[in-house]
Design a protein around this motif. Structure first.
Motif, mmCIF file in Angstrom:
data_model
loop_
_atom_site.group_PDB
_atom_site.id
_atom_site.type_symbol
_atom_site.label_atom_id
_atom_site.label_comp_id
_atom_site.label_asym_id
_atom_site.label_seq_id
_atom_site.Cartn_x
_atom_site.Cartn_y
_atom_site.Cartn_z
ATOM 1 N N VAL A 55 0.827 -1.207 0.000
ATOM 2 C CA VAL A 55 0.000 0.000 0.000
ATOM 3 C C VAL A 55 0.859 1.254 0.000
ATOM 4 O O VAL A 55 0.693 2.148 -0.842
ATOM 5 C CB VAL A 55 -0.950 -0.016 1.221
ATOM 6 N N GLU A 118 -2.217 7.749 5.437
ATOM 7 C CA GLU A 118 -2.049 6.291 5.495
ATOM 8 C C GLU A 118 -1.136 5.900 6.655
ATOM 9 O O GLU A 118 -1.393 4.938 7.380
ATOM 10 C CB GLU A 118 -1.489 5.796 4.165
ATOM 11 N N GLN A 133 -7.404 -0.302 4.296
ATOM 12 C CA GLN A 133 -6.062 -0.103 3.739
ATOM 13 C C GLN A 133 -5.652 -1.340 2.944
ATOM 14 O O GLN A 133 -4.914 -2.201 3.417
ATOM 15 C CB GLN A 133 -5.060 0.185 4.861
ATOM 16 N N LYS A 135 -4.576 -2.803 -1.266
ATOM 17 C CA LYS A 135 -3.974 -2.359 -2.519
ATOM 18 C C LYS A 135 -5.018 -1.798 -3.474
ATOM 19 O O LYS A 135 -4.761 -0.814 -4.180
ATOM 20 C CB LYS A 135 -3.237 -3.533 -3.179
ATOM 21 N N ALA A 138 -5.839 1.663 -2.375
ATOM 22 C CA ALA A 138 -4.747 2.582 -2.716
ATOM 23 C C ALA A 138 -4.745 2.905 -4.204
ATOM 24 O O ALA A 138 -4.542 4.060 -4.603
ATOM 25 C CB ALA A 138 -3.410 1.970 -2.304
ATOM 26 N N HIS A 411 -1.645 -4.699 3.266
ATOM 27 C CA HIS A 411 -1.636 -3.653 4.275
ATOM 28 C C HIS A 411 -0.217 -3.187 4.524
ATOM 29 O O HIS A 411 0.746 -3.885 4.263
ATOM 30 C CB HIS A 411 -2.222 -4.148 5.606
#
Length: 434
Positions: A55, A118, A133, A135, A138, A411
Motif C-alpha cells: 500500500v 495512510e 487499507q 492495494k 490505494a 496492508h
C-alpha cells in the motif's frame, strides 16, 4: 576618472552575472540528474519487484512518477528560457509544458497527503485501518488523484500563450505566460492554488505527523517509566509501538520457560540458575527497550524534517505566485532573472529530496534495490532478492498477533520493526511556474 570607475563597475557586474548564471546551470543540472535518476530507480524497483507493491509503496510509486514529470516538464522549460531571455519552444510546447507542470505539482501534493494519512492510520489506528487499507483502495485513491489533477489543471493549457516583449537591445523575445480574462479570475485562481495545494495539504500533513509524533512520544514515556520501575515486559505495546526483535523474543521465551530447578544430571545450584536467567532476561529487556526508544526518537526527527522541507520548498513559489496575481509589476521588477530562477529551483529540490527521504533512507528499500538489480546475476542473488523484497514489503505481519505478510493482505505495518523501518525513511507538493 569617472569613465574608469564606470568601466570597473560594468566589468564587475558582467562577471557577477556570469557567475550567477554558471551557478544556476550547475545547480539545475545537479538537481535534475539526481531527481531523474532517483525517481527512475524507484519506479524501476517497484515495477520489477512484485513483492514490494504494498500500500505505502504504491503511493511512493505515484509520487516518484509525479516528481519525475515535475523534473522533465518544469526544469528545462524554466531554466533555458530564463537564460536565453526567450521561449524558443513554440506555442504548443508552452501549453503542454504548463499543463504537465500543474499536473505534476497537484499529484505530488495529493500523494504526500495520502501518505501522511495512510501512515497515521496504520500506526495509530491499526485495527480500524485493516478494513480499508488495501492495494485496491490505494489504487483507487491514486487514480482519483491523477484524474482530479488532470481536470483541475485544465485552465493552464487553455490560458497559456506566448507573450512578446522587447529586450534591452530592442530585439523581440517571447515569454510563456498565462493570460487571464480579468484580474479577478487570475487572483481567484492563485488564491485557490495557495489554499488547495499548499495551506490545506500542509495543515493536514502537520496534523497527521504531529499526532503520530505525539503517539510515539507517549510510547517513549511509557517505556521509560516501565524501565525505571523494572516492570517492562516483552510485547508491552498498543499496536503503535515497536515489538521486540524476533531473536530477542525467542531468547526471552527460552529464558522464561527455563526450569527453576536443575535436572538430576546438573550440579549447578538452582538459585544461581534462576538468578542467571533473571539477569539475562533483564539485559534483553533493557536492550530491546533502548532500541525501541532510539527508533521512536529517529521517527519523530524524521517527521519534523518532512514537514519543514515541505514548507521550505514550496512557501516561496506560492507566495510569489500570489504576489504576482495582485501586483504583477512590482513582482516582475524585483524577482525577474536570477531571483525567480532560484525560487523555482528551491521548489524543484522537492523532487530531489523525496526519493531520499521516503525511500533511500529506508534500509529495507535499499535491500530491495540491491536484490532487484542483482537477482539476474546469479540464482543465489535471486533468492536473496526475493527474501529482501518480502521483508521490504510493508506488511502487517509485525503487528500484534499478526501472522499474514503484507503481500498477502496488501496492508502496511501497524506496529513492530517493519513500522519503524518504514518511518526511518521518510514532502512534496506543488507549484506552478510561469
Amino acid at each position: 576618472m569617472s569613465v574608469t570607475l564606470t568601466e570597473m563597475i560594468s566589468e564587475f557586474s558582467l562577471k557577477l552575472m556570469l557567475l550567477i548564471q554558471t551557478v544556476r546551470i550547475i545547480l539545475y543540472s545537479l538537481i535534475f540528474l539526481v531527481s531523474v535518476l532517483g525517481n527512475s530507480l524507484i519506479i524501476a524497483v517497484l515495477v520489477r519487484n512484485r513483492r514490494m507493491r504494498t500500500v505505502t509503496n504504491l503511493f511512493l510509486l505515484s509520487l516518484a512518477a509525479s516528481d519525475l514529470m515535475l523534473c522533465l516538464f518544469c526544469m528545462p522549460f524554466t531554466l533555458i528560457p530564463n537564460l536565453m531571455r526567450d521561449f524558443v519552444f513554440g506555442s504548443g510546447i508552452c501549453k503542454v509544458a504548463m499543463y504537465f507542470m500543474g499536473i505534476s505539482v497537484s499529484v505530488s501534493t495529493f500523494n504526500l497527503v495520502a501518505i501522511s494519512l495512510e501512515r497515521y492510520s496504520a500506526i495509530c489506528n491499526p485495527l480500524a485501518s485493516r478494513t480499508w487499507q488495501t492495494k485496491s483502495h490505494a489504487a483507487t485513491v491514486i487514480s482519483a488523484t491523477w484524474v482530479v489533477s488532470f481536470l483541475f489543471m485544465l485552465p493552464y493549457p487553455i490560458s497559456s500563450t506566448l507573450v512578446p516583449f522587447t529586450r534591452v537591445n530592442n530585439s523581440t523575445g517571447n515569454m510563456c505566460r498565462l493570460v487571464w480574462p480579468s484580474d479577478v479570475i487570475q487572483q481567484s485562481w492563485y488564491v485557490s492554488l495557495l489554499l488547495l495545494l499548499f495551506l490545506v495539504p500542509g495543515i493536514m500533513m502537520m496534523t497527521a505527523y504531529g499526532l503520530i509524533s505525539l503517539e510515539l512520544y507517549r510510547g517513549i514515556t511509557f517505556e521509560m517509566r516501565q524501565c525505571s520501575t523494572g516492570s517492562i515486559k516483552p510485547g508491552d505495546n498498543d499496536g503503535c509501538y515497536l515489538q521486540p526483535a524476533k531473536k530477542k523474543k525467542g531468547e526471552l521465551a527460552h529464558l522464561q520457560n527455563s526450569p527453576a530447578t536443575p535436572s538430576p544430571n546438573v550440579t549447578i545450584n538452582s538459585r544461581d540458575n534462576v538468578g542467571s536467567n533473571k539477569s539475562k532476561l533483564s539485559r534483553v529487556c533493557s536492550n530491546s527497550s533502548t532500541c525501541n526508544l532510539m527508533a521512536k526518537k529517529r521517527v519523530i526527527r524524521m517527521l519534523l524534517v518532512i514537514v519543514c522541507l515541505f514548507f521550505l520548498c514550496w512557501t516561496p513559489v506560492f507566495a510569489v505566485n500570489a504576489w504576482r496575481a495582485f501586483d504583477r509589476r512590482s513582482a516582475d521588477k524585483l524577482l525577474s532573472g536570477a531571483p525567480i530562477s532560484f525560487i523555482h529551483l528551491l521548489s524543484y529540490t522537492s523532487a530531489c529530496v523525496n526519493p531520499i527521504i521516503y525511500c533511500f533512507m529506508n534500509k529495507r528499500f535499499r535491500q530491495g534495490i540491491l536484490s532487484t538489480f542483482t537477482c539476474c546475476s546469479s540464482p543465489k542473488a535471486g533468492g536473496v532478492g526475493r527474501g529482501a523484497g518480502s521483508r521490504m514489503g510493508t506488511g502487517r505481519g509485525g503487528g500484534r498477533g499478526g501472522t499474514r505478510s503484507g503481500e498477502e493482505n496488501g496492508h502496511t505495518p501497524q506496529s513492530g520493526n517493519n513500522t519503524m523501518s518504514k518511518w526511518s525513511c521518510s514532502t512534496t507538493p506543488p507549484h506552478t511556474v510561469q
